[in-house]
Design a protein around this motif. Structure first.
Motif, PDB file in Angstrom:
ATOM      1  N   SER A 149      -6.564  30.661 -23.118  1.00  0.00           N
ATOM      2  CA  SER A 149      -6.164  30.132 -21.811  1.00  0.00           C
ATOM      3  C   SER A 149      -7.293  30.257 -20.781  1.00  0.00           C
ATOM      4  CB  SER A 149      -4.924  30.878 -21.304  1.00  0.00           C
ATOM      5  OG  SER A 149      -5.221  32.244 -21.127  1.00  0.00           O
ATOM      6  N   LEU A 150      -8.356  30.993 -21.137  1.00  0.00           N
ATOM      7  CA  LEU A 150      -9.471  31.180 -20.194  1.00  0.00           C
ATOM      8  C   LEU A 150     -10.553  30.129 -20.422  1.00  0.00           C
ATOM      9  CD1 LEU A 150      -9.866  35.052 -20.565  1.00  0.00           C
ATOM     10  CD2 LEU A 150      -8.997  33.864 -18.545  1.00  0.00           C
TER      11      LEU A 150
ATOM     12  N   ARG B  72      -9.347  35.883 -10.940  1.00  0.00           N
ATOM     13  CA  ARG B  72      -8.508  34.783 -11.472  1.00  0.00           C
ATOM     14  C   ARG B  72      -8.319  34.918 -12.972  1.00  0.00           C
ATOM     15  NH1 ARG B  72      -8.357  29.642  -8.351  1.00  0.00           N
ATOM     16  NH2 ARG B  72      -7.866  28.732 -10.360  1.00  0.00           N
ATOM     17  N   ALA B  73      -9.399  35.308 -13.665  1.00  0.00           N
ATOM     18  CA  ALA B  73      -9.316  35.476 -15.119  1.00  0.00           C
ATOM     19  C   ALA B  73      -8.312  36.568 -15.462  1.00  0.00           C
ATOM     20  CB  ALA B  73     -10.692  35.807 -15.687  1.00  0.00           C
TER      21      ALA B  73
ATOM     22  N   ARG C  65      -5.763  37.522 -13.687  1.00  0.00           N
ATOM     23  CA  ARG C  65      -4.394  37.031 -13.457  1.00  0.00           C
ATOM     24  C   ARG C  65      -3.940  36.141 -14.607  1.00  0.00           C
ATOM     25  NH1 ARG C  65      -5.982  36.567  -8.063  1.00  0.00           N
ATOM     26  NH2 ARG C  65      -6.256  34.303  -8.146  1.00  0.00           N
ATOM     27  N   THR C  66      -4.876  35.339 -15.117  1.00  0.00           N
ATOM     28  CA  THR C  66      -4.520  34.411 -16.198  1.00  0.00           C
ATOM     29  C   THR C  66      -4.012  35.146 -17.436  1.00  0.00           C
ATOM     30  OG1 THR C  66      -6.217  32.897 -15.397  1.00  0.00           O
ATOM     31  CG2 THR C  66      -5.401  32.496 -17.614  1.00  0.00           C
TER      32      THR C  66
END
Lengths: 135, 383
Positions: free
Chosen positions: B108-109, B147-148, B150-151
């Motif tokens: 997802s990253l 952000r990563a 949180r992902t």
């Protein structure tokens, strides 16, 4: 202190005084030119005037928004382009006089035959976006 | 010099994060807690580290984590859950660290997010160092990393991961090179070593072998003034023979498992170069055979491009140009390869023109300068 952008052009500036394309120089002349550029940046770092430097690839594209839900319009690169930036160096100096001095030095980088390139450098003052505390 | 040296920090940080996540902390809070524990260690350890630095860090990080959880009064339920977890004590298992590799390379990253997170959580680098290595402002990198985090916040460490994505991330880190004080290539070597210690997977060992073999050539790859030296002109006495020998040993071990993959094939090619003490001794026929294997495995146009170079060396420039014929000229480095093959075939005027074209589309300054010099050399020799 005031910041200035020194712009180098692939296309769009008047011809340099020593107008020989770089692939027609000798390898040693290419080396000397590259070394000069690195040394100039180092000298400006040492004098506390260096801000930023960046070279750009000539192969750019033009992109325009073309309405919601539509793909953007992408065009270029254009062979007949009127103006093509090759890169820049940004400096923070005491006066416009000093900025002109540095730009002239950049313009005089060694080129074909070991003689100065004499390319035209576009010198552009930054607009300062900090409020003036003295008013 | 503090007892908390960078090497120790970097080997312990991922293990401690792994323990916290295993105990129920989400990844982002675990990572924050470990950063704070490292800061505390820096202040408190002085000259001598505690007898068991890992246990010390686990204890402190876990306490920090509990403090944070408790202070969030709206999260009572979670606090109860955390309180039921066992007290700090046992050291982390290898599985926890391996799980962290999967997490940081989670599909997802985006590649940039995955590399940044890997360097932070597994490499133990600070945000400032990662930013500097990628030549972006620290605030930008901080944002990318948060952000990563949180992902992947809800991804469990137990989710089986895909090793190939982990290897791709490490490969990306390796090829980022080095800028400023942070050496991403060396960092990738370290991360691959750490990973190879956790799994027998032949491709992991193949990747580490590939890194070591490339890294071994580094002292010869650039001159002190930054000029690039191509493989065929490198002073091979500068190659790090110990690193190369280690790479070859690892590769042989991996190949013996008889599960070939692209990294083993690439390492095999690098090993053939390492074997040649002089460029004339290079076994180009074998290099081409390994490229055939590699292309069969990946079908990658980039690998086919490199194969054309090898064909040019094995069978001459014309044969190399034929191997190039059905490839897309828009491929990165296509013009440079074409120039080289034209020169080898004796078409010096075309070669000079192509070198100049290649310089115009180069993506790295040193590469552009090198190609400009090649054009200049041919134009001078032709008079």
């Amino acid at each position: 202190m005031a910041k200035y952008l020194m712009l180098k052009h692939y296309v769009g500036s008047p011809a340099p005084t020593n107008d020989v394309p770089m692939d027609r120089w000798t390898p040693e002349e290419v080396d000397a030119h590259v070394r000069f550029m690195d040394d100039l940046a180092d000298r400006l770092r040492e004098s506390g005037e260096f801000v930023d430097a960046q070279a750009l690839s000539p192969g750019g594209r033009w992109v325009r928004f073309d309405g919601e839900g539509r793909p953007p319009v992408v065009d270029g690169p254009f062979a007949e382009t009127k103006d093509l930036i090759a890169g820049w160096m940004a400096i923070d100096v005491d006066s416009e006089e000093r900025a002109i001095e540095v730009a002239a030095e950049l313009s005089g980088a060694p080129a074909a035959g070991g003689r100065p390139l004499g390319e035209w450098i576009e010198l552009r003052p930054f607009l300062d976006d900090r409020p003036n505390a003295a008013e | 010099m503090s007892a908390l040296d960078a090497g120790l920090v970097r080997s312990l940080a991922p293990q401690v994060i792994g323990v916290l996540v295993r105990r129920g902390a989400d990844f982002a809070s675990a990572e924050d807690a470990v950063q704070e524990a490292l800061l505390a260690a820096h202040e408190q350890w002085g000259q001598e580290p505690p007898r068991d630095p890992k246990a010390w860090l686990v204890t402190v990080a876990w306490r920090r984590h509990l403090d944070v959880v408790r202070s969030e009064s709206s999260r009572r339920a979670r606090e109860e859950r955390v309180d039921r977890e066992p007290p700090p004590g046992p050291t982390p298992s290898d599985d926890d660290t391996l799980g962290l590799y999967f997490l940081c390379a989670h599909p997802s990253l985006s590649p940039s997010a995955a590399t940044a997170l890997t360097l932070r959580a597994l490499g133990g680098l600070t945000t400032r160092q990662i930013a500097e290595a990628h030549l972006v402002p620290e605030a930008t990198m901080a944002q990318r990393i948060s952000r990563a985090k949180r992902t992947v916040a809800d991804v469990s460490l137990d989710t089986p991961g895909d090793l190939s994505t982990v290897l791709r991330v490490l490969y990306l880190v390796f090829t980022e090179g080095y800028a400023g004080e942070v050496d991403l290539a060396a960092e990738a070597v370290r991360l691959a070593r750490q990973l190879a210690a956790l799994t027998d997977e032949p491709e992991v060992h193949g990747l580490l072998a590939l890194f070591l073999l490339h890294h071994a050539r580094r002292p010869a790859r650039t001159l002190p003034d930054g000029r690039l030296v191509p493989l065929d002109e490198q002073d091979r006495s500068l190659w790090d023979t110990a690193l190369a020998a280690e790479g070859i040993g690892l590769l042989q071990g991996a190949l013996a498992r008889d599960r070939l993959g692209q990294y083993q094939a690439q390492a095999a090619i690098a090993a053939l170069h390492a074997d040649a003490r002089r460029v004339e001794e290079t076994d180009w026929v074998q290099v081409v055979e390994w490229y055939d294997e590699l292309v069969a495995l990946t079908g990658s146009p980039v690998h086919r491009l490199n194969r054309a170079v090898a064909v040019g060396e094995a069978d001459g420039g014309r044969a190399g140009l034929r191997a190039l014929a059905d490839l897309d000229p828009a491929l990165p480095r296509y013009a440079a390869v074409s120039a080289h093959l034209h020169e080898r075939a004796g078409d010096l005027a075309d070669a000079a023109r192509l070198y100049a074209e290649a310089a115009a589309v180069a993506t790295r300054t040193a590469e552009r300068d090198h190609l400009t010099r090649q054009a200049a050399r041919l134009n001078r020799d032709r008079g």
